[in-house]
Write a protein that holds these residues in place. Structure first.
Motif, PDB file in Angstrom:
ATOM      1  N   THR A 192       0.835  -1.198   0.000  1.00 35.06           N
ATOM      2  CA  THR A 192       0.000   0.000   0.000  1.00 35.06           C
ATOM      3  C   THR A 192       0.871   1.251   0.000  1.00 35.06           C
ATOM      4  OG1 THR A 192      -1.713  -1.197   1.236  1.00 35.06           O
ATOM      5  CG2 THR A 192      -1.872   1.208   1.192  1.00 35.06           C
ATOM      6  N   ILE A 193       1.924   1.241   0.830  1.00 37.95           N
ATOM      7  CA  ILE A 193       2.866   2.365   0.859  1.00 37.95           C
ATOM      8  C   ILE A 193       3.471   2.565  -0.532  1.00 37.95           C
ATOM      9  CG2 ILE A 193       5.146   3.062   1.713  1.00 37.95           C
ATOM     10  CD1 ILE A 193       4.298   1.918   4.450  1.00 37.95           C
ATOM     11  N   MET A 194       3.841   1.453  -1.166  1.00 43.10           N
ATOM     12  CA  MET A 194       4.403   1.530  -2.516  1.00 43.10           C
ATOM     13  C   MET A 194       3.400   2.183  -3.476  1.00 43.10           C
ATOM     14  SD  MET A 194       6.013  -1.574  -4.772  1.00 43.10           S
ATOM     15  CE  MET A 194       4.544  -2.617  -4.721  1.00 43.10           C
ATOM     16  N   GLY A 195       2.129   1.814  -3.357  1.00 47.81           N
ATOM     17  CA  GLY A 195       1.095   2.409  -4.209  1.00 47.81           C
ATOM     18  C   GLY A 195       0.936   3.893  -3.959  1.00 47.81           C
ATOM     19  N   ALA A 199       1.734   6.774  -6.707  1.00 46.08           N
ATOM     20  CA  ALA A 199       0.658   7.712  -7.070  1.00 46.08           C
ATOM     21  C   ALA A 199       1.028   9.170  -6.793  1.00 46.08           C
ATOM     22  CB  ALA A 199      -0.612   7.355  -6.309  1.00 46.08           C
ATOM     23  N   GLY A 200       2.178   9.397  -6.149  1.00 44.21           N
ATOM     24  CA  GLY A 200       2.641  10.764  -5.957  1.00 44.21           C
ATOM     25  C   GLY A 200       2.356  11.384  -4.609  1.00 44.21           C
ATOM     26  N   ALA A 201       1.966  10.576  -3.607  1.00 46.28           N
ATOM     27  CA  ALA A 201       1.777  11.123  -2.255  1.00 46.28           C
ATOM     28  C   ALA A 201       3.110  11.670  -1.758  1.00 46.28           C
ATOM     29  CB  ALA A 201       1.258  10.043  -1.317  1.00 46.28           C
ATOM     30  N   THR A 202       3.080  12.822  -1.110  1.00 47.15           N
ATOM     31  CA  THR A 202       4.338  13.437  -0.651  1.00 47.15           C
ATOM     32  C   THR A 202       4.630  13.148   0.817  1.00 47.15           C
ATOM     33  OG1 THR A 202       3.078  15.477  -0.390  1.00 47.15           O
ATOM     34  CG2 THR A 202       4.446  15.292  -2.348  1.00 47.15           C
ATOM     35  N   ARG A 203       3.601  12.763   1.574  1.00 46.06           N
ATOM     36  CA  ARG A 203       3.812  12.390   2.971  1.00 46.06           C
ATOM     37  C   ARG A 203       3.081  11.087   3.234  1.00 46.06           C
ATOM     38  NH1 ARG A 203       2.620  16.182   8.301  1.00 46.06           N
ATOM     39  NH2 ARG A 203       3.827  14.904   9.771  1.00 46.06           N
ATOM     40  N   PHE A 214       9.769  -0.449  10.754  1.00 45.47           N
ATOM     41  CA  PHE A 214       9.833   0.921  10.242  1.00 45.47           C
ATOM     42  C   PHE A 214      10.875   1.107   9.136  1.00 45.47           C
ATOM     43  CE2 PHE A 214       8.033   2.859  14.452  1.00 45.47           C
ATOM     44  CZ  PHE A 214       6.816   2.248  14.177  1.00 45.47           C
ATOM     45  N   ALA A 215      12.037   0.477   9.289  1.00 48.68           N
ATOM     46  CA  ALA A 215      13.097   0.666   8.283  1.00 48.68           C
ATOM     47  C   ALA A 215      12.637   0.167   6.916  1.00 48.68           C
ATOM     48  CB  ALA A 215      14.364  -0.061   8.718  1.00 48.68           C
ATOM     49  N   ARG A 216      12.003  -0.994   6.894  1.00 48.83           N
ATOM     50  CA  ARG A 216      11.533  -1.550   5.624  1.00 48.83           C
ATOM     51  C   ARG A 216      10.428  -0.675   5.028  1.00 48.83           C
ATOM     52  NH1 ARG A 216      11.557  -7.364   3.455  1.00 48.83           N
ATOM     53  NH2 ARG A 216      13.130  -7.590   5.060  1.00 48.83           N
ATOM     54  N   ALA A 217       9.556  -0.165   5.881  1.00 52.82           N
ATOM     55  CA  ALA A 217       8.478   0.705   5.389  1.00 52.82           C
ATOM     56  C   ALA A 217       9.062   1.917   4.677  1.00 52.82           C
ATOM     57  CB  ALA A 217       7.592   1.147   6.549  1.00 52.82           C
ATOM     58  N   LYS A 218      10.153   2.444   5.202  1.00 52.01           N
ATOM     59  CA  LYS A 218      10.787   3.613   4.567  1.00 52.01           C
ATOM     60  C   LYS A 218      11.425   3.239   3.228  1.00 52.01           C
ATOM     61  CE  LYS A 218      11.241   6.200   8.833  1.00 52.01           C
ATOM     62  NZ  LYS A 218      12.073   6.615   9.979  1.00 52.01           N
ATOM     63  N   GLY A 221       8.787   3.628   0.705  1.00 51.28           N
ATOM     64  CA  GLY A 221       8.276   4.970   0.427  1.00 51.28           C
ATOM     65  C   GLY A 221       7.699   5.725   1.607  1.00 51.28           C
ATOM     66  N   ALA A 222       7.615   5.098   2.795  1.00 55.60           N
ATOM     67  CA  ALA A 222       7.108   5.827   3.963  1.00 55.60           C
ATOM     68  C   ALA A 222       8.065   6.976   4.279  1.00 55.60           C
ATOM     69  CB  ALA A 222       6.982   4.893   5.160  1.00 55.60           C
ATOM     70  N   THR A 223       7.511   8.135   4.575  1.00 58.23           N
ATOM     71  CA  THR A 223       8.353   9.287   4.922  1.00 58.23           C
ATOM     72  C   THR A 223       8.609   9.349   6.423  1.00 58.23           C
ATOM     73  OG1 THR A 223       6.359  10.652   4.974  1.00 58.23           O
ATOM     74  CG2 THR A 223       7.633  10.650   2.932  1.00 58.23           C
ATOM     75  N   GLU A 224       7.721   8.726   7.203  1.00 49.38           N
ATOM     76  CA  GLU A 224       7.891   8.651   8.662  1.00 49.38           C
ATOM     77  C   GLU A 224       7.029   7.513   9.193  1.00 49.38           C
ATOM     78  OE1 GLU A 224       5.508  12.370  10.179  1.00 49.38           O
ATOM     79  OE2 GLU A 224       5.751  12.407   8.007  1.00 49.38           O
ATOM     80  N   CYS A 225       7.311   7.079  10.428  1.00 51.40           N
ATOM     81  CA  CYS A 225       6.535   5.997  11.039  1.00 51.40           C
ATOM     82  C   CYS A 225       6.223   6.344  12.486  1.00 51.40           C
ATOM     83  CB  CYS A 225       7.301   4.679  10.987  1.00 51.40           C
ATOM     84  SG  CYS A 225       7.561   4.046   9.317  1.00 51.40           S
ATOM     85  N   VAL A 226       5.066   5.912  12.949  1.00 54.50           N
ATOM     86  CA  VAL A 226       4.686   6.149  14.351  1.00 54.50           C
ATOM     87  C   VAL A 226       4.210   4.854  14.984  1.00 54.50           C
ATOM     88  CG1 VAL A 226       4.106   8.586  14.022  1.00 54.50           C
ATOM     89  CG2 VAL A 226       2.341   6.864  13.685  1.00 54.50           C
ATOM     90  N   ASN A 227       4.477   4.724  16.292  1.00 56.63           N
ATOM     91  CA  ASN A 227       4.043   3.567  17.074  1.00 56.63           C
ATOM     92  C   ASN A 227       2.996   4.037  18.074  1.00 56.63           C
ATOM     93  OD1 ASN A 227       3.748   1.450  18.928  1.00 56.63           O
ATOM     94  ND2 ASN A 227       5.881   0.786  18.679  1.00 56.63           N
ATOM     95  N   PRO A 228       1.746   3.554  17.958  1.00 57.68           N
ATOM     96  CA  PRO A 228       0.681   4.002  18.876  1.00 57.68           C
ATOM     97  C   PRO A 228       1.044   3.820  20.353  1.00 57.68           C
ATOM     98  CG  PRO A 228      -0.246   2.739  17.067  1.00 57.68           C
ATOM     99  CD  PRO A 228       1.246   2.609  16.945  1.00 57.68           C
TER     100      PRO A 228
END
Length: 345
Positions: A192-195, A199-203, A214-218, A221-228
């Motif tokens: 989903t992050i890749m999509g 698609a051009g999402a900037t954040r 988190f490292a793999r998510a970045k 294409g993830a610009t940041e990650c949060v842990n609830p």
């Protein structure tokens, strides 16, 4: 149900009219298989050969089959595309209903099974049953793909990657410059992050309770990650605060009704859209205050990323071969088939 998988010698009958027998070369495991195996799936039938993310080679075809021939490389599809039903003829959905009833019963379209073991009939699973050296599927449940594609990688396009990627580009139709939040950073979440990125999402904010993801998510294409768990207030409030009122698009890739609510409520008033991808356990219901919707948020769902399967999966394989989408990076382990229970663990 509720027991480990066991490996048995199974007899796989020849394909009947409009059916195809495949030699599976590779299969992936999906959380949906584990969910059915657990016994929590109200639609689960047993004894069954599970598996729905596979790739293989056509071994033989039944009468009237014209879309593939012996030797073709294929990916079996749990959502078929007959091209004739009103769902296939409607551009707004991919939910072909041609064989839905019998598929849900664990049977082929003629209401019988092609699998027997020790004289007992076995059920099919999601119209595919890829945890078998050979399987039989309906001819409308197959995507013929590039012969050069590595089957041990593109099998992932049979479910998880296509689902997440399509949720962003097809279902949400993300616009360039958008802000997105993705809940759950497993295979579907990463796709989903890749999509979102394509698609051009900037954040793009990844949300997970496991910091190790988190490292793999970045990388995807993830610009940041949060842990609830790092906050003493609901994650939707955190995201609204981080994004000046909420995200433009959010995606729930877990199958948890609590996070589904959080994902909706993390959306911006007036235009935010939240897409449910994860499948919740049977009997669970979603809730939010109606005011969330009255004030302009949209709640949507998606299945297989909205792709019309027979025509779209070969294109996704081509995109992968052209290095436009990542697949190899989602393969964390490759195990021999006799270690399938270890792969679930």
């Amino acid at each position: 149900a509720g027991k480990p998988l066991c490996i048995e010698d199974v007899e796989v009958a020849p394909p009947k009219a409009h059916e195809v027998r495949i030699k599976l070369i590779a299969t992936a495991v999906c959380h949906t298989d584990a969910y059915t195996l657990s016994g929590s799936d109200s639609g689960g039938v047993f004894p069954v050969i599970l598996g729905h993310e596979g790739a293989g080679i056509v071994e033989s075809v039944g009468e009237g089959v014209t879309c593939v021939k012996a030797g073709d490389r294929v990916i079996p599809l749990y959502i078929p595309q007959c091209g004739e039903c009103k769902f296939c003829l409607n551009p707004n959905t991919n939910l072909c209903q041609k064989i839905r009833l019998t598929q849900g019963q664990g049977l082929m379209p003629d209401k019988t099974s092609r699998f027997t073991c020790k004289g007992q009939q076995l059920f099919h699973y999601m119209g595919t049953s890829t945890f078998s050296e050979y399987t039989v599927v309906a001819d409308i449940s197959l995507a013929k793909i590039d012969k050069a594609a590595p089957l041990d990688k593109v099998c992932l396009l049979g479910c998880g990657i296509s689902t997440g990627y399509g949720a962003a580009v097809n279902t949400a139709k993300i616009t360039p410059g958008s802000t997105c939040a993705v809940f759950g950073l497993g295979g579907v979440g990463l796709a989903t992050i890749m999509g979102c990125h394509v698609a051009g999402a900037t954040r793009i904010i990844g949300v997970d309770i496991n910091n190790d993801k988190f490292a793999r998510a970045k990388e995807f294409g993830a610009t940041e990650c949060v842990n609830p768990k790092d906050y003493d207030k609901p994650i939707q409030e955190v995201l609204v605060g981080l994004t000046d009122g909420g995200v433009d698009y959010s995606f729930e890739c877990i199958g948890n009704v609590t996070t589904m609510r959080a994902a909706l409520e993390a959306c911006h008033k007036g235009w935010g859209t939240s897409v449910i991808i994860g499948v919740a356990p049977s009997g669970h219901e979603i809730s939010t205050r109606p005011f969330q919707l009255v004030t302009g948020r949209t709640w949507k769902g998606t299945a297989f990323g909205g792709w019309k399967s027979v025509e779209s999966v070969p294109k996704l394989v081509k995109e992968y071969m052209a290095k436009k989408i990542k697949v190899d990076e989602l393969v964390t382990q490759t195990l021999p088939f006799d270690q399938i229970n270890e792969s679930f663990e």
